[in-house]
Write an enzyme that holds these catalytic residues in place. Structure first.
Site, PDB file in Angstrom:
ATOM      1  N   GLU A   3      -3.619  81.020  71.864  1.00 29.50           N
ATOM      2  CA  GLU A   3      -3.641  79.919  72.844  1.00 29.50           C
ATOM      3  C   GLU A   3      -2.230  79.353  72.887  1.00 29.50           C
ATOM      4  O   GLU A   3      -1.824  78.629  71.973  1.00 29.50           O
ATOM      5  CB  GLU A   3      -4.640  78.838  72.413  1.00 29.50           C
ATOM      6  CG  GLU A   3      -6.085  79.301  72.369  1.00 29.50           C
ATOM      7  CD  GLU A   3      -6.684  79.560  73.741  1.00 29.50           C
ATOM      8  OE1 GLU A   3      -6.081  79.150  74.759  1.00 29.50           O
ATOM      9  OE2 GLU A   3      -7.758  80.175  73.803  1.00 29.50           O
ATOM     10  N   CYS A  60      -0.703  71.019  76.369  1.00 26.19           N
ATOM     11  CA  CYS A  60      -0.494  72.300  77.053  1.00 26.19           C
ATOM     12  C   CYS A  60      -1.067  72.284  78.476  1.00 26.19           C
ATOM     13  O   CYS A  60      -0.684  73.096  79.307  1.00 26.19           O
ATOM     14  CB  CYS A  60      -1.115  73.435  76.238  1.00 26.19           C
ATOM     15  SG  CYS A  60      -2.846  73.171  75.869  1.00 26.19           S
TER      16      CYS A  60
END
Ligand code: NAD
Length: 512
Positions: free
Chosen positions: A272, A306
Site C-alpha cells: 500500500e 495517502c
C-alpha cells in the site's frame, strides 16, 4: 536515526508528560513484544513529540539475533494457531477489539503525543482501526472454498483457503493504529501469526496495541511487535524463508526496496504505497460545495494522508471564484498542538517533512505559481529556514505539471490548484502520474461522472464523497501505488493461499 546505547533499560522510560496524561499507565510500553514477553534490546531510540520536539520516550532496538528469535517463535506458533477454529480466533480478536474501544481515549492521547494529529482525528482513527478487527473476526468465518465441475472422469475438484504462514507487517507513522489493525486483523483471523514493525516515529501506539493483545489472550508467538533499525529488520524479515507474506504500507520508494528484498524468497507481497490524488470539479458543481469538499479532502491529518487531494482541477469558468472562497475557508483553519481545542491541523511529523513542504512551495513559486496567502498571521516567509514542525495551510494557484507540487505526493497542507477547459485533456493529465491510488470527482451530470469513472486509472474513485474508506471496501492502488487490497473480503487473500485438490476415485477391484 539517533540511537542511545545503554545497559540500563530503566533509564529509557517514557517521559513524565506521557505518563501523566494516561488513565492506564500500563499502556505505555517501550520494550518490544516477542513471543508473549516484553523484550529489551541493548539500544534505545528517542521518540519526539512533533508539536514541541521534546523527547516523550524511548523505544528499544532489537538486534538481528532477536529478530531471528521472533521469527522462530511466530513460525512455531503457526503450527497451532492455524488449527484453531475460525470461531475461536474470532473470539480473541473480538476481545482485543473491545479492549481497544475501552482504551480509546488513552490510545488517542498516545497517538497525539507521538504523531501530532488532533485528538478528534486520533479518536476517529481508533474507531476506524478497531472496525477492521471486528470485520475480519466475522469475515474469516466465511472464507469459503469452491467446488469445480470436473473435467476428469470420476473425480471431485475443489479449492480450500489456507493461511499462508508467518506474516511480516511493516507500517507507516501517519496512521499508527489503523495501518496495523487493517493488516493484523486479516492475518490473525485467517490463521497467520504476525510480526509487526511499526514506524520509528510512532512505536508507542503499536506497543499499546500489543499490551491489549496480551490482555486479550493471544497465544505466545502469535502477536509480536518488533522494534528496531528499519533496514536491518526489514531485510531480516524479507530474507527469512519462515516469513511467508510481507504486507507493507509506506512510501513507493521503500516499497520498491522491500519488493527487491522479498524477491529473494519469492514472498507473497502486498504493498500500500503513495498516492497523487486528483480532485476533479465538474462544470455543474456548486462552488461552495466544491470548496467544502476540497477542504476536507486536503487537510485531514494536516495533509499527511495517502488519500489527500494532491491536484485540484477546477473548470476555467469558476476558477477565480473557487480560489477566492477556498482561500477564505483555509484562512479559518487553526494550526496548533493537537491537544488544544479548536485546532484543525496539528504539526507535521518532523522538520524534514516541514522542509519538504517548504521546498514544494518554493519550487512552485520559482516556476510561476501564484501564492494566495492563507496564513492567519500573514507573515510566513517560505524562503527562510523553517523554524518548527508547524506548517500553515498554503494555497498555490496556476500550478503546472512541471512543478513538484503537481508531480510528487505532497503529504503536507499545501494545496495546488489549476484550471481546465477540456474534460478529456484534464483526465489525461490526472492519469499522467506513476501513482494510481485514489481520485475524487464532484459534479451532477451522470454522463460526465461515468465518463470520469471509466477513464481514471486509479484503484479507488470517490464521487461526491470525501469519505471513501472503511472496513468493508477493498482499499488499494494500481500502478506504483501498490499491489493487493486491504479491508473487505479481499483483504484475507493477502494472507492465504488457494489450495486446489482433485479427489479421484480408485478403480473398483473386481470381486471386491
Ligand atoms: P516510509 O516508506 O518512509 O516508511 C514506512 C515503513 O518502512 C516504516 O516502518 C519505516 O520504518 C520503514 N522503512 C523506512 N525506510 C526503510 C528502509 N530503507 N528499509 C526498510 N524499511 C524502511 O513511509 P512513511 O514516511 O512512514 O509513511 C508515509 C508514506 O506512506 C506515504 O508515501 C503514504 O502515501 C504512504 N501510505 C500509504 C497508505 C496506503 O494505504 N496506500 C496508507 C498510509 C500511508
Amino acid at each position: 536515526m539517533t540511537a542511545h546505547l545503554s545497559m540500563h533499560a530503566h533509564q529509557f522510560k517514557a517521559s513524565h508528560d506521557m505518563m501523566a496524561m494516561m488513565d492506564d499507565v500500563r499502556l505505555v510500553r517501550n520494550l518490544a513484544y516477542v513471543n508473549g514477553k516484553w523484550t529489551s534490546g541493548e539500544q534505545f531510540l528517542a521518540v519526539d513529540n512533533p508539536a514541541d520536539e521534546r523527547v516523550i520516550g524511548y523505544m528499544t532496538l532489537l538486534s538481528q539475533q532477536q529478530i531471528y528469535q521472533a521469527i522462530d517463535a511466530a513460525d512455531k506458533a503457526f503450527v497451532t494457531w492455524r488449527q484453531w477454529q475460525a470461531d475461536e480466533r474470532a473470539r480473541i480478536l473480538m476481545v482485543w477489539h473491545d479492549l481497544i474501544i475501552e482504551a480509546k481515549t488513552d490510545l488517542a492521547r498516545l497517538m497525539v503525543m507521538e504523531q501530532g494529529k488532533t485528538l478528534a482525528e486520533a479518536m476517529g482513527e481508533i474507531d476506524y482501526g478497531a472496525s477492521f478487527i471486528r470485520w475480519f473476526a466475522e469475515e474469516a468465518r466465511r472464507s469459503y472454498g469452491e467446488t469445480i465441475p470436473s473435467h476428469i472422469a470420476n473425480a471431485q475438484l475443489a479449492t480450500i483457503r489456507e493461511p499462508i504462514g508467518v506474516a511480516a507487517l511493516i507500517t507507516p507513522w501517519n496512521f499508527p493504529c489503523a495501518m496495523i489493525t487493517r493488516k493484523a486483523a486479516a492475518a490473525l483471523a485467517i490463521g497467520c501469526p504476525v510480526l509487526i514493525k511499526p514506524a520509528g516515529e510512532t512505536p508507542f501506539s503499536a506497543l499499546a496495541l500489543a499490551e491489549l493483545a496480551d490482555r486479550a489472550g493471544f497465544p505466545p508467538g502469535v502477536f509480536n511487535v518488533i522494534t528496531g533499525e528499519p533496514e536491518m529488520v526489514s531485510k531480516t524479515l524479507c530474507h527469512s524463508t519462515k516469513v511467508k507474506a510481507l504486507s507493507f504500507t509506506g512510501s513507493t520508494r521503500v516499497g520498491k526496496l522491500l519488493l527487491q528484498d522479498a524477491a529473494q524468497t519469492v514472498k507473497k507481497c502486498s504493498m500500500e504505497l503513495g498516492g497523487n490524488a486528483p480532485f476533479i470539479i465538474l462544470e455543474d458543481m456548486d462552488v461552495d460545495a466544491a470548496v467544502q469538499s476540497a477542504l476536507e479532502a486536503k487537510f485531514q491529518t494536516s495533509g499527511q494522508d495517502c488519500l489527500a487531494a494532491n491536484r485540484i482541477f477546477v473548470p476555467q469558468s469558476m476558477y477565480e471564484a473557487f480560489i477566492e472562497r477556498f482561500a477564505e475557508k483555509m484562512r479559518q483553519l487553526v494550526v496548533g498542538n493537537g491537544f488544544e481545542k479548536g485546532v484543525d491541523l496539528g504539526p507535521l511529523i518532523n522538520r524534514k517533512a516541514a522542509q519538504k513542504a517548504q521546498n514544494l512551495v518554493v519550487d512552485a513559486l520559482n516556476k510561476g505559481a501564484r501564492l494566495i496567502t492563507c496564513d492567519q498571521t500573514q507573515s510566513t516567509d517560505y524562503r527562510q529556514p523553517w523554524p518548527s514542525n508547524f506548517f500553515p495551510p498554503t494555497l498555490l494557484a496556476d500550478v503546472t505539471p512541471d512543478m513538484d507540487v503537481y508531480r510528487e505526493e505532497n503529504f503536507c497542507p499545501v494545496a495546488g490548484v489549476l484550471p481546465y477547459q477540456d474534460l478529456d485533456i484534464m483526465l489525461a493529465m490526472c492519469n499522467d502520474t506513476e501513482y494510481g491510488l485514489a481520485a475524487y470527482v464532484y459534479g451532477h451530470d451522470i454522463h460526465q461522472i461515468w465518463h470520469c469513472l471509466r477513464a481514471l486509472e486509479f484503484g479507488m474513485v470517490s464521487v461526491n464523497s470525501v469519505k471513501m474508506t472503511g472496513h468493508s471496501i477493498p482499499f488499494g492502488g494500481v500502478k506504483q501505488s501498490g499491489v493487493g487490497r486491504e479491508g473487505s473480503r479481499h483483504g484475507l487473500d493477502e494472507f492465504s493461499e488457494l489450495k486446489y485438490y482433485c479427489l479421484g476415485a480408485l478403480p473398483t477391484v473386481s470381486g471386491s
